[in-house]
Write a protein that holds these residues in place. Structure first.
Motif, PDB file in Angstrom:
ATOM      1  N   MET A  26      44.465  47.776  24.403  1.00 18.89           N
ATOM      2  CA  MET A  26      44.929  48.851  23.537  1.00 18.89           C
ATOM      3  C   MET A  26      44.054  50.083  23.732  1.00 18.89           C
ATOM      4  SD  MET A  26      45.525  48.294  19.538  1.00 18.89           S
ATOM      5  CE  MET A  26      46.908  47.203  19.566  1.00 18.89           C
ATOM      6  N   LEU A  27      42.774  49.843  24.098  1.00 26.77           N
ATOM      7  CA  LEU A  27      41.843  50.943  24.320  1.00 26.77           C
ATOM      8  C   LEU A  27      41.702  51.251  25.803  1.00 26.77           C
ATOM      9  CD1 LEU A  27      39.033  50.036  21.762  1.00 26.77           C
ATOM     10  CD2 LEU A  27      40.944  51.603  21.468  1.00 26.77           C
ATOM     11  N   ARG A  64      36.387  53.200  24.161  1.00 34.45           N
ATOM     12  CA  ARG A  64      37.675  53.879  24.178  1.00 34.45           C
ATOM     13  C   ARG A  64      37.843  54.639  25.487  1.00 34.45           C
ATOM     14  NH1 ARG A  64      35.964  55.720  19.156  1.00 34.45           N
ATOM     15  NH2 ARG A  64      36.317  57.884  19.721  1.00 34.45           N
ATOM     16  N   PRO A  65      39.085  54.894  25.883  1.00 32.30           N
ATOM     17  CA  PRO A  65      39.289  55.611  27.137  1.00 32.30           C
ATOM     18  C   PRO A  65      38.919  57.076  26.964  1.00 32.30           C
ATOM     19  CG  PRO A  65      41.362  55.297  26.014  1.00 32.30           C
ATOM     20  CD  PRO A  65      40.340  54.562  25.208  1.00 32.30           C
ATOM     21  N   PRO A  66      38.549  57.729  28.053  1.00 29.89           N
ATOM     22  CA  PRO A  66      38.180  59.146  27.959  1.00 29.89           C
ATOM     23  C   PRO A  66      39.302  59.934  27.313  1.00 29.89           C
ATOM     24  CG  PRO A  66      37.705  58.280  30.131  1.00 29.89           C
ATOM     25  CD  PRO A  66      38.422  57.204  29.401  1.00 29.89           C
ATOM     26  N   GLY A  67      38.931  60.816  26.403  1.00 29.38           N
ATOM     27  CA  GLY A  67      39.923  61.654  25.740  1.00 29.38           C
ATOM     28  C   GLY A  67      40.411  61.088  24.422  1.00 29.38           C
ATOM     29  N   LEU A 103      34.522  51.470  31.234  1.00 36.15           N
ATOM     30  CA  LEU A 103      33.887  52.739  30.881  1.00 36.15           C
ATOM     31  C   LEU A 103      33.338  52.694  29.462  1.00 36.15           C
ATOM     32  CD1 LEU A 103      35.957  55.833  32.053  1.00 36.15           C
ATOM     33  CD2 LEU A 103      33.863  54.883  33.009  1.00 36.15           C
ATOM     34  N   ILE A 104      32.173  53.320  29.293  1.00 39.90           N
ATOM     35  CA  ILE A 104      31.619  53.508  27.958  1.00 39.90           C
ATOM     36  C   ILE A 104      31.711  54.996  27.647  1.00 39.90           C
ATOM     37  CG2 ILE A 104      29.522  53.323  26.558  1.00 39.90           C
ATOM     38  CD1 ILE A 104      30.760  50.648  27.338  1.00 39.90           C
ATOM     39  N   ALA A 113      34.852  60.461  22.683  1.00 42.38           N
ATOM     40  CA  ALA A 113      35.195  59.637  23.840  1.00 42.38           C
ATOM     41  C   ALA A 113      34.946  60.365  25.156  1.00 42.38           C
ATOM     42  CB  ALA A 113      36.635  59.137  23.746  1.00 42.38           C
ATOM     43  N   ARG A 114      33.778  61.010  25.255  1.00 43.83           N
ATOM     44  CA  ARG A 114      33.365  61.537  26.556  1.00 43.83           C
ATOM     45  C   ARG A 114      32.739  60.408  27.341  1.00 43.83           C
ATOM     46  NH1 ARG A 114      29.387  63.718  25.350  1.00 43.83           N
ATOM     47  NH2 ARG A 114      29.551  64.136  23.134  1.00 43.83           N
TER      48      ARG A 114
END
Lengths: 283, 131, 845
Positions: free
Chosen positions: C114-115, C200-203, C574-575, C581-582
């Motif tokens: 979902m993330l 979370r994904p970037p953005g 990715l963290i 969420a940068r």
């Protein structure tokens, strides 16, 4: 309250069914916003505030003090020790049945020596726990004469289900007379009952049970001084009949799991009958 | 915290935290007052119920303090909410939307917390002793 | 973001194929026995879900046994003592082995995708939690086959449950088995909080998070504050059972009510810990079937956060009949009414979304509406029992049994089944049967109401709960028979759904991709699913990217976002930063391993041995478990990468190793310690609770406590140890390994001396913990703090070893940052301990 709840339920479900089945097409977003604001925020806040104010207003008067008569009840696995403490006159000890005068606010002092029990007479009012190390109080008033059933509502072990009692509400004058009469022990038994008394004492029942006016003075189990006057036995488990008394003595653990009283399976039938006759005669 | 120009998860929960502190304070004040004023809280004495007036005043003060904190959080949240020119429902991936979303959610929580504080203060209005 | 900006390097289909092969190899699930070494969220999540559902079925059978026993008055289907085990285990298993774990299970299963993440940050921790849960659950449930199950009711009130004469080993099974599982729950909570905040994904700024993630965040945070009080209570309880410390024995100053407080400080938030994740499923389902974004996103956030807070102000409403002063009850009555407001808001947000949307009717929606019908009813009776005067009637009767089943079945079970029908294609690639789903729904819905609706009346007529039988002619007979019939209809519905889930579907076609036309990231998954989780970590700029971002699926499939490849054959995700969420790090997550399972088995061994009071075995298992965990940490955490940075695609280079507040490990330590502090706060609450109920204060004169000298010395030594630790961290940053090691040795010596001095205080003043609750409380707090200092010693030694082993250097310093963070909390614990034990008695004298 129940009607209000029913209306709210119907409205919420009505909207849900309407939105999903009856008219699934989109409505204006503004309709949704109004629904959230009025249905989700304003209406519940107002109704809940009103309910809360109503409930809080009720609370102090439900704990008004009593009018003089105090009855101490101790919940014990799995029966009730009852001590009447009239404002004037000596204390009277009994068990598993409580008599109260009609129309008087009676104060109950509730304790327990072993585990937590709870004292509840549904027809007369709310329940209160009996907690070791604490003493709680509860004030109840019976409006009408009659017999009400009470029960232990806090799980207290194997025979929790078998821990009930009867409350007998009688007119004030009758109650005073009854209480006064308790001061004198019941008259000595005759015939088979007299033999029953002898057996009762010989088998050592008096080590745990008290019968005023005899050498039986035990305080471990229920006081049996007026046992015959009660409608039930074993904390409202069985009707108080000679057969049931005999059965209870013979197979205690089967009728009342983990009761402290040992069973007497080896007593001859005629001895049991005599003991039952004796106990039944204690009125 | 109150001076923060940037809305965050901490500013978001300021008001409900004030509610929680008020709730706990009110309960502790009343419970301690009753437990300590009854000669032995656990044994029935037949004496009159101890009066709670000082505790009720203290709860009143705590209520004003909690509402004060919520008011400050509201003021700050209004600042955050107006900080930018995003439109509801604040679902763009921009700083303004993030800031204004948090400000708006904080405002809603301030409202709920204020109602919660008032609800929790009501017992002190209606109940005057330790019965 | 325009197409042109996205990676044109991905235009080459050959390259994409090679990438996909590398990803597949890297994320492959092992075969054969090694399958059970898998730690990836999709395997662990599935086992977790399946196991907790199995416990649900087991507890359901117990429920049917209860109903069978109560079908007619005076029934002898079960004996009284066995019945008591059955109902205790029914409640215990439903709450601790089903309702809470299934939240963690489902979250582990669906949250990462979902993330847009490949996994949660600590997959091995999830795996450890799962094995703990399985072992603990089987142990607790299995006890009933040996007639040794707990029999004191699922809230285990003392003195009934503390007394060895009343309850056998069942109480120990309950306390230790469940403590073990609670530890696993807290581990999962830590994992989920860090996952939501950092993976979370970037953005995907905080205003774009899927609502499910908001709920996960709130619920996991609630677990951190709700479970530790129960663990503290369990400790007190076991100390009384094992060593006769009189915490709940009124004869020696204890009080059974403290347990009730600690239990319900856990128990009421727990109801919402169970309820909110299920509502979270509805918050995903409703927009999908309304085919529009949720109307009132911020309002859901308000409701989730608000409920999270308010639910901690309700616990005494389970204690309305304990005789506490009216005013104390009234606060909880007020909060119990207030919590209905945010609960209502959620429901109206769903209704508004449905109104504003074009509703597609389906089986998940059927369950959602059924859930609403049942839950709203339970909520309305909840508003009634929240009023103390009404509760005095309803408490501990079948009315409350009905109420709690309405809230839990409507608020948790039906939404869960809606979720099962909704997410099944995501997890198992095929759709469930609409026909069986409808049958299952109607059987369950009708069966449920036939069972529990009459119970409201049964209860108001005076039937107490937890009775193994009832007398004839009290007005209970017909109602109970109806309830029993309903229970079997309900069970038939459960069977239909279970069959639908389990039946072989090999011949059926795969479901189309995104079968419900949903808008959120998890529906990017293909059928049949890929083991890599996500093809590429997407850039998100909307709440419903599949609806709102053009060409999103194509760009995703072609790997045009971040991390489209696994060049080094390492598992990576990715963290990102918390609010916006940068991207901040490319995290290498550990791969499959049997180590978590081994550590869980050894830890479980220690708990189980303690149940039988087998102390030698307990100590041996504890040492082995510690060794296993240290080995696991040594080999699998803070691994120094082969290069400092990695190109994650789209021209972005990210570090592979970060430490301090940027790292997920630091967050995990921080969050764990918050939970630890709430357990400690509960012990301190116990101290002051006892002080409050002893109107004349604690017994004994001035010399009765641990005095000032030894606690003061412990404080000074502990503060020095903390200082040495901070200096060590600075020495490490300055790249002075010799100074670092020397300071670590100092810290160890000082901390050990501090712990010794802390324990010497009560010992020197002759406090006997069996004599009275006051010395017992002093001892338990001192021991708690000394154990923390001991853990600090072990951690500090670990840093020393890492430094000597070349795994802790100036540049690679995760370990020392995390251990220093632990020391901050240890110092606070020590300070509060000394203030409470040594200074407070002086202040109130």
């Amino acid at each position: 309250m129940a009607i209000g709840a029913g209306v709210v339920w119907c409205l919420v479900l009505g909207v849900a069914v309407y939105a999903t089945r009856i008219r699934p097409d989109p409505h204006e977003e503004a309709v949704g916003w109004r629904l959230i604001l009025w249905g989700g925020v304003v209406f519940p806040t107002v109704v809940l505030a009103a309910l809360l104010v109503f409930g809080l207003g009720l609370m102090p008067q439900l704990r008004e003090p009593g009018e003089g008569l105090r009855i101490d009840v101790s919940g014990e696995q799995f029966w009730w020790r009852v001590t009447y403490r009239p404002a004037d006159g000596p204390a009277v000890v009994s068990a598993n049945e409580i008599r109260v005068p009609v129309g008087e606010r009676v104060e109950f002092g509730l304790t327990s020596p072993d585990v937590i029990h709870a004292f509840w007479i549904p027809a007369l009012g709310g329940k209160v726990d009996m907690i070791p190390g604490r003493e709680n109080r509860l004030v109840l008033k019976a409006e009408k004469p009659g017999t009400y059933r009470g029960a232990c509502t806090e799980f207290c072990g194997a025979s929790h289900a078998l821990m009930a009692f009867d409350v007998v509400a009688i007119e004030k004058a009758a109650f005073s007379a009854w209480l006064a009469a308790q001061a004198t022990p019941p008259s000595p038994p005759e015939g088979e009952a007299a033999r029953g008394r002898e057996l009762f004492l010989r088998h050592g029942c008096g080590a745990c049970h008290r019968v005023a006016g005899t050498e039986a003075a035990g305080e471990v189990g229920p006081d049996l001084t007026r046992f015959g006057a009660r409608a039930t036995l074993g904390a409202a488990t069985l009707a108080n009949t000679p057969d049931n008394i005999a059965r209870f003595v013979r197979e205690t653990g089967a009728l009342k799991p983990r009761a402290k009283m040992p069973a007497y399976p080896n007593l001859p039938g005629e001895e049991l009958a005599a003991i039952a006759a004796y106990l039944g005669s204690l009125k | 915290m109150i001076a923060s120009a940037r809305a965050s998860l901490i500013t978001l929960i300021a008001a409900p935290t004030a509610w929680a502190a008020h709730f706990l304070t009110s309960y502790v004040i009343a419970a301690t007052a009753c437990a300590k004023t009854m000669a032995d809280a656990r044994v029935f004495t037949g004496a009159a119920w101890p009066d709670l007036t000082p505790a009720r005043i203290a709860i009143g003060v705590a209520t004003l303090a909690a509402l004060g904190v919520i008011a400050l959080s509201t003021r700050q949240a209004l600042g955050h909410w107006r900080d930018g020119d995003a439109e509801p429902p604040y679902d763009d991936a921009t700083r303004d939307d993030r800031q204004q979303f948090l400000g708006y959610a904080t405002l809603l929580l301030c409202g709920l917390s204020a109602v919660g504080v008032v609800f929790v203060a009501l017992p002190a209005v209606f109940i005057g002793d330790c019965r | 973001m325009t197409d042109a900006a996205l990676s044109s390097a991905q235009d080459d289909p050959e390259l994409r194929k090679a990438q996909e092969e590398r990803l597949t190899r890297t994320w492959e699930t092992p075969k054969g026995v090694r399958y059970w070494s898998a730690v990836n969220n999709s395997e662990v999540g599935l086992w977790y879900t399946g196991t907790s559902f199995a416990f649900f079925l087991f507890a359901g059978v117990l429920g049917l046994m209860i109903r069978t026993q109560l079908a007619v008055p005076g029934n002898d289907f079960l004996s009284a003592t066995f019945y008591n085990q059955v109902f205790t285990l029914h409640g215990t298993a439903m709450m601790f082995l089903f309702a809470v774990p299934i939240f963690e299970a489902v979250a582990i299963l669906i949250l990462p995708e979902m993330l847009g993440a490949r996994d949660l940050p600590f997959p091995r921790l999830s795996s450890f939690g799962y094995w703990c849960f399985l072992i603990g659950g089987v142990f607790v449930c299995g006890s009933i086959f040996f007639n040794a199950a707990p029999d004191g009711g699922w809230f285990m009130y003392p003195p009934l449950s503390t007394d060895h004469k009343q309850t056998g080993i069942g109480a120990d099974v309950w306390l230790l088995g469940l403590s073990f599982i609670e530890v696993a729950s807290i581990a999962a909570a830590v994992e989920l909080i860090v996952g939501t905040l950092k993976c979370r994904p970037p953005g995907m700024r905080i205003n774009l998070m899927p609502l499910y993630a908001w709920y996960v965040l709130v619920v996991a945070a609630m677990i951190l504050f709700a479970f530790p009080p129960l663990i503290a209570g369990d400790i007190l309880f076991e100390m009384e059972r094992m060593f006769d410390w009189p915490f709940f024995d009124p004869a020696r100053g204890g009080d059974p009510l403290l347990w009730q407080h600690l239990f319900w400080i856990f128990g009421h938030p727990e109801v919402y810990i169970v309820f909110l994740p299920a509502i979270a499923l509805l918050a995903m389902i409703v927009p999908t079937f309304a085919q529009r974004p949720i109307l009132g996103y911020s309002w859901i956030v308000l409701a989730a956060v608000g409920t999270g807070f308010l639910s901690f102000g309700l616990w005494v409403h389970h204690m309305f009949t304990t005789g506490l002063p009216s005013i104390s009850l009234a606060f909880f009555s007020a909060a119990s009414e207030a919590v209905a407001i945010p609960t209502g808001v959620q429901i109206f947000v769903f209704l508004a979304t449905l109104l504003a949307g074009r509703v597609v009717y389906s089986v998940p929606m059927l369950f959602a509406i059924g859930a609403l019908g049942i839950f709203v009813f339970g909520g309305l009776t909840g508003v009634m029992v929240a009023l103390a005067p009404f509760d005095w009637q309803a408490h501990d009767t079948y009315f409350v049994v009905a109420h709690l089943h309405y809230t839990l079945v409507g608020g948790m079970f039906f939404p869960l089944i809606a979720g099962v029908y909704y997410f099944y294609p995501f997890v198992k690639d095929r759709k469930l049967s609409d026909r069986l789903g409808k049958w299952g729904f109607w059987l369950m819905f009708i069966g449920f109401n036939v069972t529990f609706l009459p119970m409201h009346v049964t209860g108001l007529r005076g039937m107490p709960r937890r009775v193994f039988t009832y007398a004839e002619g009290l007005g209970f007979d017909a109602l109970n028979m109806v309830s029993t019939v309903g229970a079997f209809v309900f069970a038939a519905g459960v069977l239909v759904v279970t069959w639908d889930v389990l039946r072989p579907k090999g011949k059926e076609p795969y479901a189309p991709r995104n079968p419900w036309n949903a808008g959120t990231l998890e529906w990017l998954s293909e059928n049949p699913g890929k083991e890599w989780g996500v093809r590429t970590v997407p850039i998100v700029s909307t709440r419903y990217p599949l609806w709102q971002q053009p060409n999103f699926v194509r760009d995703y499939d072609e790997g045009r976002f971040y991390l489209p490849d696994a060049e080094e054959g390492q598992r990576e995700t990715l963290i990102t930063s918390v609010l916006d969420a940068r991207p901040v790090q490319c995290l290498r997550v550990p791969g499959n391993s049997f180590m978590p399972m081994g550590a869980a088995v050894l830890t479980g061994g220690a708990f189980i041995a303690a149940t039988f009071y087998a102390w030698t075995l307990t100590i041996l298992f504890s040492i082995a478990a510690l060794a296993a965990i240290v080995t696991w940490l040594w080999r699998g955490t803070a691994v120094i990468p082969e290069k400092a940075e990695k190109d994650v695609g789209l021209g972005l280079k990210l570090p592979l190793y970060v430490s301090g507040p940027d790292s997920v490990g630091w967050w995990a330590m921080f969050i764990t310690m918050i939970g630890d502090m709430s357990a400690f706060a509960s012990l301190i609450f116990g101290y002051f609770f006892y002080w409050t109920i002893h109107a004349s204060g604690f017994p004994g004169g001035p010399g009765a406590g641990p005095g000032l000298v030894w606690p003061g010395l412990a404080m000074a030594l502990g503060a020095a140890a903390w200082g040495a630790m901070l200096a060590a961290r600075r020495a490490n940053a300055a790249d002075r390994p010799q100074a670092l090691r020397l300071l670590l040795v100092f810290a160890v010596a000082l901390a050990a001396a501090s712990a010794a001095a802390l324990l010497w205080g009560p010992h020197a003043s002759g406090l006997d913990p069996k004599s009275h609750v006051y010395p017992a409380t002093v001892w338990i707090i001192a021991i708690w703090t000394a154990v923390h200092l001991g853990v600090g010693v072990i951690m500090t030694l670990y840093c020393l070893a890492r430094s000597l082993g070349g795994r802790l250097t100036a540049a690679y310093d995760i370990d020392i940052h995390n251990v220093a963070l632990f020391w901050h909390f240890a110092l606070v614990t020590l300070g509060v301990t000394v203030a409470t034990l040594a200074l407070f008695p002086l202040a109130v004298r």
